[in-house]
Design a protein around this motif. Sequence first.
Motif, mmCIF file in Angstrom:
data_model
loop_
_atom_site.group_PDB
_atom_site.id
_atom_site.type_symbol
_atom_site.label_atom_id
_atom_site.label_comp_id
_atom_site.label_asym_id
_atom_site.label_seq_id
_atom_site.Cartn_x
_atom_site.Cartn_y
_atom_site.Cartn_z
ATOM 1 N N ILE A 97 48.493 33.071 53.114
ATOM 2 C CA ILE A 97 49.238 33.923 54.060
ATOM 3 C C ILE A 97 48.509 35.254 54.242
ATOM 4 C CG2 ILE A 97 51.403 35.132 54.513
ATOM 5 C CD1 ILE A 97 52.813 32.939 52.911
ATOM 6 N N GLY A 98 48.240 35.940 53.114
ATOM 7 C CA GLY A 98 47.537 37.224 53.195
ATOM 8 C C GLY A 98 46.192 37.082 53.874
ATOM 9 N N PHE A 99 45.486 36.011 53.544
ATOM 10 C CA PHE A 99 44.172 35.751 54.132
ATOM 11 C C PHE A 99 44.271 35.636 55.650
ATOM 12 C CE2 PHE A 99 41.095 32.602 55.671
ATOM 13 C CZ PHE A 99 39.896 33.155 55.241
ATOM 14 N N TYR A 146 34.588 47.521 47.679
ATOM 15 C CA TYR A 146 34.369 46.295 46.908
ATOM 16 C C TYR A 146 33.384 45.364 47.616
ATOM 17 C CZ TYR A 146 38.411 48.097 44.475
ATOM 18 O OH TYR A 146 39.255 48.913 43.776
ATOM 19 N N ASP A 147 32.807 44.457 46.839
ATOM 20 C CA ASP A 147 31.880 43.468 47.409
ATOM 21 C C ASP A 147 32.625 42.335 48.088
ATOM 22 O OD1 ASP A 147 29.446 44.681 46.382
ATOM 23 O OD2 ASP A 147 30.183 44.090 44.409
ATOM 24 N N GLY A 148 33.874 42.108 47.679
ATOM 25 C CA GLY A 148 34.688 41.055 48.278
ATOM 26 C C GLY A 148 36.150 41.252 47.922
ATOM 27 N N LEU A 149 37.039 40.736 48.760
ATOM 28 C CA LEU A 149 38.475 40.794 48.492
ATOM 29 C C LEU A 149 39.039 39.381 48.484
ATOM 30 C CD1 LEU A 149 37.757 43.566 50.238
ATOM 31 C CD2 LEU A 149 40.205 43.912 49.987
ATOM 32 N N LEU A 164 36.551 41.556 60.072
ATOM 33 C CA LEU A 164 36.163 41.604 58.661
ATOM 34 C C LEU A 164 34.764 42.185 58.505
ATOM 35 C CD1 LEU A 164 37.448 38.114 57.450
ATOM 36 C CD2 LEU A 164 38.644 40.303 57.371
ATOM 37 N N PHE A 165 34.640 43.240 57.700
ATOM 38 C CA PHE A 165 33.319 43.791 57.418
ATOM 39 C C PHE A 165 32.968 43.651 55.937
ATOM 40 C CE2 PHE A 165 36.485 47.141 57.710
ATOM 41 C CZ PHE A 165 36.371 47.831 56.517
ATOM 42 N N THR A 166 33.920 43.190 55.133
ATOM 43 C CA THR A 166 33.674 42.807 53.740
ATOM 44 C C THR A 166 34.240 41.408 53.571
ATOM 45 O OG1 THR A 166 33.793 45.086 52.938
ATOM 46 C CG2 THR A 166 34.189 43.362 51.319
ATOM 47 N N PRO A 167 33.524 40.492 52.907
ATOM 48 C CA PRO A 167 33.986 39.102 52.803
ATOM 49 C C PRO A 167 35.408 38.997 52.225
ATOM 50 C CG PRO A 167 31.752 39.304 51.967
ATOM 51 C CD PRO A 167 32.228 40.691 52.236
ATOM 52 N N LYS A 207 31.882 43.743 42.314
ATOM 53 C CA LYS A 207 33.219 44.347 42.274
ATOM 54 C C LYS A 207 34.137 43.596 43.242
ATOM 55 C CE LYS A 207 33.472 48.872 42.292
ATOM 56 N NZ LYS A 207 33.243 50.277 42.734
ATOM 57 N N LEU A 208 35.252 43.075 42.716
ATOM 58 C CA LEU A 208 36.212 42.333 43.537
ATOM 59 C C LEU A 208 37.576 43.008 43.498
ATOM 60 C CD1 LEU A 208 35.473 38.636 42.436
ATOM 61 C CD2 LEU A 208 34.602 39.811 44.461
#
Length: 399
Positions: A58-60, A49-52, A69-72, A3-4
């Motif tokens: 910029i957002g990153f 989710y498993d990742g975002l 960060l606790f989710t990749p 799930k992304l």
Amino acid sequence: MIKLAILTPKNSYEKIKSSLKGIECEIKYIFYNNLYDLEDLYLKNAQKYDGLITSGPIGFEIIKNSVSLFTPLYHFDISKGDLYKYLFNILKENPKIDFSRVYIDFISPEKKEYWFQDIFKKEEEPIFYKIDFSNKNLYETLKNNYINLKKENRIDIVLTRISNMVKFLKKEKISFDFLFPSEENIKNTVQEVIKDIKILKSEKKQIIFGKILLNKVEEDIEEEIHSISKNCIVKVSDKGLEILMIYEDFVNSNIALNLKKKLKEKFFSGWGKGNYINEARYNAEKAYQKNKETDSELIYLVSTNSEIILTEIDNEKKKNIEIIEKLKELNITKQNSEKLIEMFQIREKVSCASLANYLSISERTANRLLLKLEENNLAISELIKINRGRPKKLYQFYF
């Protein structure tokens, strides 16, 4: 199924969605209009989710610099190929374009060499302003840049990577071209993210085996360990401990370092990772032996394909350890390796005789050692002419 979540301005949604047809994962699109929302959006959605993935750097950068960060977290970005394709199309439509009047709003001056090395002469190169992708006021900064350049009549066109700037540029009647990663680039990024998350998920379920040798085992040792991590199995013997847990709990509890802080006495330990208990136990034994070799200064986590130093050490010491490991492969003892490092650090050139004297070994042994280092690209030799006799051979170490 993986799930992304993709964090994106609404006006980038269609481009991303059309690029991801046929991708086998569940995707949720979460929209934002301003950069101040990103931190909260990550915190509210990360556990679902498993990742975002953010639609751009910029957002990153803003999320990465705002929260732990606790989710990749990943991001889409344009490649050099994408950028050159846009530039080619602009040049094709306007052959007389003056690139010194083109403002590229997503490249900082210090990054221009990466993107445009040897393409533009100094007087021809586009306009670049310093840009901080982690700054939540970035949109305001960019708007000011556009207005000032327009007032000073210094731009003909803006190349922007930032979809939330499109509306403003239209309103100010500033010519622009909006650059976005190619469909292939977007699709490849998501496929790499899925692969990465699958590896992470499988690693989390791997087994960690810890072997610890103490001079004295206190009665409350199990309580001490469970105060660090409840999710582990502890087996106590006369002088030692064995700890079994999954990798995810090992990382979350940071048990290897917290145990070192909690237990005041000196002890030896080794941590092994594996897909099953025997593999983890075998790797823990290897890590334990390495810990003994460094006299308990370093803590190792050994897996089948890698070796990680868990202890926090400075770069110089880490470099020295790496050199000792290299020399160990050549059957050079730790004691002699440390002396060789001393000679390397003072950049001293050595002869066979001087090395023999320094290491208290025969010249014949020193000669074999120097030849071995040279064969493995860890030393180079040169002949120095002297007044009498044959030229002298000197060696310089390159670790």
